[in-house]
Each structure stands twice: as C-alpha cells, then as structure tokens.
Design a protein around this motif. Structure first.
Motif, PDB file in Angstrom:
ATOM      1  N   ASP A 298      -6.022  -5.751   6.375  1.00  0.00           N
ATOM      2  CA  ASP A 298      -6.223  -5.869   4.932  1.00  0.00           C
ATOM      3  C   ASP A 298      -6.720  -4.558   4.325  1.00  0.00           C
ATOM      4  OD1 ASP A 298      -8.694  -5.947   6.109  1.00  0.00           O
ATOM      5  OD2 ASP A 298      -9.487  -7.544   4.839  1.00  0.00           O
ATOM      6  N   GLU A 299      -7.084  -3.609   5.185  1.00  0.00           N
ATOM      7  CA  GLU A 299      -7.422  -2.258   4.741  1.00  0.00           C
ATOM      8  C   GLU A 299      -6.249  -1.308   4.974  1.00  0.00           C
ATOM      9  OE1 GLU A 299     -11.214  -0.787   6.215  1.00  0.00           O
ATOM     10  OE2 GLU A 299     -11.857  -2.843   6.627  1.00  0.00           O
ATOM     11  N   HIS A 300      -5.063  -1.885   5.169  1.00  0.00           N
ATOM     12  CA  HIS A 300      -3.842  -1.102   5.344  1.00  0.00           C
ATOM     13  C   HIS A 300      -3.944  -0.160   6.543  1.00  0.00           C
ATOM     14  CE1 HIS A 300      -2.928  -2.856   1.531  1.00  0.00           C
ATOM     15  NE2 HIS A 300      -3.914  -2.210   0.946  1.00  0.00           N
ATOM     16  N   THR A 301      -4.267  -0.752   7.691  1.00  0.00           N
ATOM     17  CA  THR A 301      -4.445   0.011   8.933  1.00  0.00           C
ATOM     18  C   THR A 301      -3.377  -0.376   9.944  1.00  0.00           C
ATOM     19  OG1 THR A 301      -6.834   0.130   8.571  1.00  0.00           O
ATOM     20  CG2 THR A 301      -6.049   0.495  10.814  1.00  0.00           C
TER      21      THR A 301
ATOM     22  N   MET B  75      -8.272  -4.986  10.672  1.00  0.00           N
ATOM     23  CA  MET B  75      -8.386  -4.114   9.508  1.00  0.00           C
ATOM     24  C   MET B  75      -7.073  -4.025   8.722  1.00  0.00           C
ATOM     25  SD  MET B  75     -10.465  -0.958  11.308  1.00  0.00           S
ATOM     26  CE  MET B  75     -10.853  -0.063   9.804  1.00  0.00           C
TER      27      MET B  75
ATOM     28  N   SER C  76       0.830  -1.197   0.000  1.00  0.00           N
ATOM     29  CA  SER C  76       0.000   0.000   0.000  1.00  0.00           C
ATOM     30  C   SER C  76       0.860   1.240   0.000  1.00  0.00           C
ATOM     31  CB  SER C  76      -0.902   0.010   1.232  1.00  0.00           C
ATOM     32  OG  SER C  76      -1.649   1.205   1.275  1.00  0.00           O
TER      33      SER C  76
ATOM     34  N   ARG D 251     -13.703   4.132   9.639  1.00  0.00           N
ATOM     35  CA  ARG D 251     -13.806   4.160   8.172  1.00  0.00           C
ATOM     36  C   ARG D 251     -14.419   5.470   7.692  1.00  0.00           C
ATOM     37  NH1 ARG D 251     -15.566  -1.609   9.022  1.00  0.00           N
ATOM     38  NH2 ARG D 251     -13.773  -2.887   8.369  1.00  0.00           N
TER      39      ARG D 251
ATOM     40  N   SER E 236      -1.892   4.506   3.682  1.00  0.00           N
ATOM     41  CA  SER E 236      -2.406   3.666   4.765  1.00  0.00           C
ATOM     42  C   SER E 236      -3.124   4.503   5.810  1.00  0.00           C
ATOM     43  CB  SER E 236      -1.257   2.888   5.418  1.00  0.00           C
ATOM     44  OG  SER E 236      -0.615   2.047   4.468  1.00  0.00           O
TER      45      SER E 236
ATOM     46  N   GLN F 190      -9.516   4.041  -3.247  1.00  0.00           N
ATOM     47  CA  GLN F 190     -10.046   2.728  -3.575  1.00  0.00           C
ATOM     48  C   GLN F 190      -9.014   1.910  -4.332  1.00  0.00           C
ATOM     49  OE1 GLN F 190     -13.115   1.566  -2.619  1.00  0.00           O
ATOM     50  NE2 GLN F 190     -13.157   3.482  -1.435  1.00  0.00           N
TER      51      GLN F 190
END
Length: 253
Positions: free
Chosen positions: A121-124, A119, A11, A244, A14, A251
């Motif tokens: 996988d959401e680059h957190t 999270m 990513s 979020r 992030s 995206q």
C-alpha cells in the motif's frame, strides 16, 4: 501469493527493495561449494583445490577467481565461462534435494520478506539482485519458501554476465516496465550482507542496507558506505523503518 503489478493509476512513483540472496536470505554454502567443485572439474579437467571468496561476486567472476587461484589459463573467447555456468546449473540441480537438510533460511528472512510485502500500500516492490545464476537462485529461494514474496521476473542474476552495479540499474528499468511505475534511484534500496555489494549499490545508485548476518562485520559494512546496518533480519520493524528512512516517496495528495 505475489501481488499483482502496480498500475499507473495506483502510483507514478514507487519504491524498489532489492535483496541479495546468499548469507542475506539463505545459507546454502555447503551445497554451492560442492556444485562449484563438480562444475570446475568438469570444465577444466582439474580439481578445484583453492577456493576464492564469493561474497559480492557473480558466478562468472567466481569462476575467473577459481582459474587464477588454481593456476589454470583463462580462454580468450569466453566459451569456458559459458560451459562452467551450464555445468554449475546442472551440478546444483542434482543437489536441490539437499538444500533443506544442508542449508537454512537466515534468521528472520521469511518474516522480513513478508513484512516488506505488506508495504504494497506504500507502492513497494521487492526482488533480488544476486551473483547466482537464475536457475540456482530460484532453487535456493524455493527450498525455503521465500520465492513467493518476490517478483523474480524483474530480478538481476549472475546469468546476465554484468557486475552487480549494472544489475541494479537494469533491475530498476525492468521494474518500471513491468509495473508501469517509476522507481527512482532515491527510492531504491539494496539489502545485503556483503561489503562489495554495499559498494555496488552506491555505484548503481541504490541506498545500501547492510545486514551483519554473514562474515562481514557492522564496521566493515559501514566502512564500505552503508549508513543503515542491521544485526540480522529478526527485527522486522527496524528493517521497515530503515527502508522508509532510506527512500523518498512523494506524499499522497
């Protein structure tokens, strides 16, 4: 186990979730007060008679408040503050075994940290920004098994002698260096129970998420500038939804 740092391939942008510790994740006020009193008397030679509010303040700021309220002259070279922080670390270390019995994790704290950790996988990435000196902050979190969810190597601590707004900015820069990823202001949140921390988050260009778990009410958190407020950390889905909503990540293509 703490997730490995994000790579640049994973990513370029992030999300950074910052946590306050006291009365947001843990309540160890009894132990902390005893450590403050011991360190203060050791450094000044006087008993700590009059306390001061610690919410949103670093340990060095708390010491200055103690000096003022107890009518003790402040030195000009800062040596007294350094001595106090050293004494505070030692006084707290002697009381570490008291933390589980005289303190507690705040309701939902462990589940909330686990939910944010999921999270990835959401680059957190999540860490702390706290007024507590590093050694004491580590002890507070470890006493309740909360440290493993956080990347404490990039956190902001009261040992650094900066106000919290600056700690937020420095932590963002450390996260970028450690994880090889950009953590923009728009993707940074600070979760806290303190109105002063809400103000610090706004100054430090992070979006505050208030938690009315301490002595600060929801209305006070909102008056300080928090648009997102939780009653406590027991509703993990509400927390994730707020994170979020408060952050903007591009995206995936």
């Amino acid at each position: 186990m703490l997730p490995a740092p994000l790579s640049r391939e994973e990513s370029a942008i992030s999300r950074l979730v910052l946590w306050n510790i006291d009365l947001t994740l843990v309540d160890v006020a009894q132990v902390t007060r005893a450590a403050y009193a011991e360190a203060f008397q050791r450094v000044t030679g006087e008993p700590l008679v009059y306390l001061a509010s610690t919410a949103g303040r670093t340990d060095s700021e708390v010491f200055y408040e103690f000096l003022a309220r107890n009518d003790i002259e402040i030195d000009s070279d800062g040596a007294q503050t350094a001595e106090f922080l050293t004494a505070l670390g030692e006084a707290f270390a002697r009381r570490r075994d008291q933390l589980p019995a005289r303190g507690r994790a705040m309701p939902g704290a462990q589940a909330a940290l686990a939910a944010v950790a999921s999270m990835r996988d959401e680059h957190t990435v999540q860490t702390v920004v706290t007024g507590t000196i590093m050694a004491n902050a580590m002890a507070k979190l470890a006493a309740f098994g909360l440290d493993g969810y956080l990347d404490l190597s990039i956190g902001g601590f009261g040992s650094e002698h900066y106000p919290k707004a600056s700690l937020i900015q420095f932590t963002r820069m450390r996260a970028a260096e450690a994880h090889g990823s950009a953590f923009p202001e728009s993707a940074t949140v600070y979760v806290t129970d303190s109105a002063r921390d809400v103000e610090a988050a706004l100054i430090g260009h992070a979006t505050p998420i208030g938690v009315a778990s301490g002595s600060t009410t929801e209305s006070q958190l909102r008056a300080a500038g928090a648009q997102h407020v939780l009653e406590d950390l027991t509703d993990q889905q509400a927390l994730l939804a707020m994170i979020r909503s408060a952050t903007a990540l591009p995206q995936a293509r």
